[in-house]
Design a protein around this motif. Structure first.
Motif, mmCIF file in Angstrom:
data_model
loop_
_atom_site.group_PDB
_atom_site.id
_atom_site.type_symbol
_atom_site.label_atom_id
_atom_site.label_comp_id
_atom_site.label_asym_id
_atom_site.label_seq_id
_atom_site.Cartn_x
_atom_site.Cartn_y
_atom_site.Cartn_z
ATOM 1 N N PHE A 60 -66.260 -2.684 15.637
ATOM 2 C CA PHE A 60 -64.815 -2.559 15.453
ATOM 3 C C PHE A 60 -64.122 -2.666 16.799
ATOM 4 C CE2 PHE A 60 -65.780 1.601 16.950
ATOM 5 C CZ PHE A 60 -64.614 2.055 17.563
ATOM 6 N N SER A 61 -62.841 -3.006 16.732
ATOM 7 C CA SER A 61 -61.952 -2.875 17.883
ATOM 8 C C SER A 61 -60.591 -2.484 17.326
ATOM 9 C CB SER A 61 -61.869 -4.177 18.685
ATOM 10 O OG SER A 61 -61.277 -5.194 17.916
ATOM 11 N N GLY A 62 -59.891 -1.680 18.069
ATOM 12 C CA GLY A 62 -58.591 -1.225 17.604
ATOM 13 C C GLY A 62 -57.774 -0.704 18.766
ATOM 14 N N GLY A 63 -56.507 -0.600 18.523
ATOM 15 C CA GLY A 63 -55.645 -0.096 19.576
ATOM 16 C C GLY A 63 -54.229 0.069 19.088
ATOM 17 N N VAL A 64 -53.417 0.569 19.987
ATOM 18 C CA VAL A 64 -52.008 0.749 19.686
ATOM 19 C C VAL A 64 -51.222 0.504 20.973
ATOM 20 C CG1 VAL A 64 -51.982 3.248 20.092
ATOM 21 C CG2 VAL A 64 -50.313 2.216 18.538
ATOM 22 N N ARG A 65 -50.085 -0.145 20.809
ATOM 23 C CA ARG A 65 -49.172 -0.401 21.919
ATOM 24 C C ARG A 65 -47.859 0.279 21.579
ATOM 25 N NH1 ARG A 65 -47.466 -4.808 25.666
ATOM 26 N NH2 ARG A 65 -45.227 -5.082 25.383
ATOM 27 N N TYR A 66 -47.363 1.088 22.504
ATOM 28 C CA TYR A 66 -46.038 1.696 22.333
ATOM 29 C C TYR A 66 -45.060 0.930 23.213
ATOM 30 C CZ TYR A 66 -42.022 4.696 22.745
ATOM 31 O OH TYR A 66 -40.734 5.158 22.740
ATOM 32 N N GLU A 67 -43.909 0.642 22.657
ATOM 33 C CA GLU A 67 -42.918 -0.106 23.413
ATOM 34 C C GLU A 67 -41.538 0.504 23.212
ATOM 35 O OE1 GLU A 67 -41.405 -4.555 23.020
ATOM 36 O OE2 GLU A 67 -43.476 -4.423 23.724
ATOM 37 N N TYR A 68 -40.834 0.656 24.330
ATOM 38 C CA TYR A 68 -39.435 1.063 24.301
ATOM 39 C C TYR A 68 -38.637 0.005 25.057
ATOM 40 C CZ TYR A 68 -35.045 3.382 25.204
ATOM 41 O OH TYR A 68 -33.708 3.666 25.263
ATOM 42 N N SER A 69 -37.585 -0.488 24.435
ATOM 43 C CA SER A 69 -36.743 -1.465 25.115
ATOM 44 C C SER A 69 -35.287 -1.063 24.976
ATOM 45 C CB SER A 69 -36.973 -2.877 24.561
ATOM 46 O OG SER A 69 -36.581 -2.946 23.209
ATOM 47 N N ASP A 70 -34.519 -1.401 26.003
ATOM 48 C CA ASP A 70 -33.094 -1.114 26.044
ATOM 49 C C ASP A 70 -32.388 -2.395 26.479
ATOM 50 O OD1 ASP A 70 -30.559 -0.077 26.242
ATOM 51 O OD2 ASP A 70 -31.044 1.424 27.759
ATOM 52 N N LEU A 71 -31.581 -2.955 25.582
ATOM 53 C CA LEU A 71 -30.893 -4.216 25.825
ATOM 54 C C LEU A 71 -29.383 -3.995 25.784
ATOM 55 C CD1 LEU A 71 -30.923 -7.484 25.799
ATOM 56 C CD2 LEU A 71 -30.538 -7.197 23.360
ATOM 57 N N THR A 72 -28.693 -4.491 26.803
ATOM 58 C CA THR A 72 -27.236 -4.518 26.822
ATOM 59 C C THR A 72 -26.829 -5.954 27.106
ATOM 60 O OG1 THR A 72 -27.154 -2.275 27.672
ATOM 61 C CG2 THR A 72 -25.148 -3.573 27.860
ATOM 62 N N LEU A 73 -26.001 -6.496 26.235
ATOM 63 C CA LEU A 73 -25.593 -7.887 26.346
ATOM 64 C C LEU A 73 -24.093 -7.942 26.084
ATOM 65 C CD1 LEU A 73 -27.896 -10.559 24.789
ATOM 66 C CD2 LEU A 73 -25.536 -11.029 25.259
ATOM 67 N N ARG A 74 -23.342 -8.476 27.043
ATOM 68 C CA ARG A 74 -21.885 -8.509 26.891
ATOM 69 C C ARG A 74 -21.358 -9.906 27.168
ATOM 70 N NH1 ARG A 74 -22.734 -3.730 29.630
ATOM 71 N NH2 ARG A 74 -22.182 -1.873 28.462
ATOM 72 N N SER A 75 -20.426 -10.322 26.339
ATOM 73 C CA SER A 75 -19.689 -11.553 26.593
ATOM 74 C C SER A 75 -18.208 -11.221 26.481
ATOM 75 C CB SER A 75 -20.095 -12.656 25.614
ATOM 76 O OG SER A 75 -19.519 -12.434 24.344
ATOM 77 N N LYS A 76 -17.330 -12.207 26.729
ATOM 78 C CA LYS A 76 -15.883 -11.940 26.642
ATOM 79 C C LYS A 76 -15.471 -11.568 25.228
ATOM 80 C CE LYS A 76 -14.187 -14.719 30.468
ATOM 81 N NZ LYS A 76 -13.357 -15.851 30.878
ATOM 82 N N ARG A 77 -16.170 -12.128 24.224
ATOM 83 C CA ARG A 77 -15.752 -11.946 22.836
ATOM 84 C C ARG A 77 -16.456 -10.791 22.124
ATOM 85 N NH1 ARG A 77 -15.902 -17.259 24.035
ATOM 86 N NH2 ARG A 77 -13.976 -18.413 23.743
ATOM 87 N N GLU A 78 -17.659 -10.457 22.555
ATOM 88 C CA GLU A 78 -18.414 -9.421 21.836
ATOM 89 C C GLU A 78 -19.483 -8.821 22.738
ATOM 90 O OE1 GLU A 78 -20.650 -11.149 18.551
ATOM 91 O OE2 GLU A 78 -20.646 -13.064 19.578
ATOM 92 N N GLY A 79 -20.099 -7.756 22.253
ATOM 93 C CA GLY A 79 -21.159 -7.095 23.012
ATOM 94 C C GLY A 79 -22.222 -6.529 22.088
ATOM 95 N N VAL A 80 -23.406 -6.340 22.643
ATOM 96 C CA VAL A 80 -24.535 -5.802 21.887
ATOM 97 C C VAL A 80 -25.228 -4.762 22.750
ATOM 98 C CG1 VAL A 80 -26.797 -6.334 20.903
ATOM 99 C CG2 VAL A 80 -24.918 -7.937 20.603
#
Length: 197
Positions: A60-80
């Motif tokens: 067998f082989s197994g595993g786990v990956r934990y991921e945290y991401s933080d995205l900020t995206l801004r334009s003149k018309r909208e933002g995320v």
């Protein structure tokens, strides 16, 4: 047993500026084609995996990956602004019938983020009325795959089933901008996709 562990950090900072110039060669601020975008993203990840034998024929082989991401995206018309905190498991079992024949069953879960070209408010003008455009609202895709593979010598027989949540379709979603008399083809997510192979 064999263990492996690791960490990863990805920092992204991108600025994108597009402008349509008026007759005085100044940016036309009212134009659909004039925009500025800034992207800041941090991705923190850690994983652990283990592999070994459960018996003389079963490994067998197994595993786990934990991921945290933080995205900020801004334009003149909208933002995320978007944060993702999630575990991504993998597991594989292999049964060795003989030196020449083995059966492997595997499950994995992955994330695929939209590329910058899909996100940026850039424009590719195909003709005076049709434009390819980015979409800062595009979401990451989460893929889950289950696969069974039978190997005999150099012959492989494989069956797989995969589901994708929020798969991105590049330039496939049409929007009609009646003010500008333009057909915009944008990259966007669909709800899900299922693949059987």
């Amino acid at each position: 047993l064999r263990f492996e562990t690791g960490v990863k950090l990805t920092l992204s900072h991108v600025a994108n500026h597009t402008a349509l110039l008026d007759e005085n060669e100044l940016p036309d601020a009212t134009s659909l084609f004039t925009d500025s975008m800034r992207l800041d993203e941090q991705i923190y990840a850690a994983y652990i995996s283990v592999e070994g034998n459960l018996s003389s024929k079963l490994s067998f082989s197994g595993g786990v990956r934990y991921e945290y991401s933080d995205l900020t995206l801004r334009s003149k018309r909208e933002g995320v602004s978007r944060q993702i905190s999630r575990f991504f498991p993998t597991l594989s079992l292999t049964y060795q019938f003989s030196e020449l024949t083995q059966l492997t069953t595997a499950f994995r879960e992955r994330i695929s983020r939209p590329g910058f070209q899909n996100l940026a408010p850039a424009f590719f003008i195909l003709n005076p009325y049709t434009v390819l455009a980015g979409n800062i609202q595009a979401l990451p895709n989460i893929n889950q795959t289950l696969e069974v593979t039978l190997r005999h010598r150099a012959l492989f027989l494989s069956l797989s089933y995969a589901t994708d949540d929020n798969p991105i379709i590049r330039y496939a979603i049409p929007f009609l901008n009646q003010e500008e008399n333009l057909l915009l083809l944008v990259s966007d997510n669909i709800d899900n996709r299922q693949l059987l192979g």
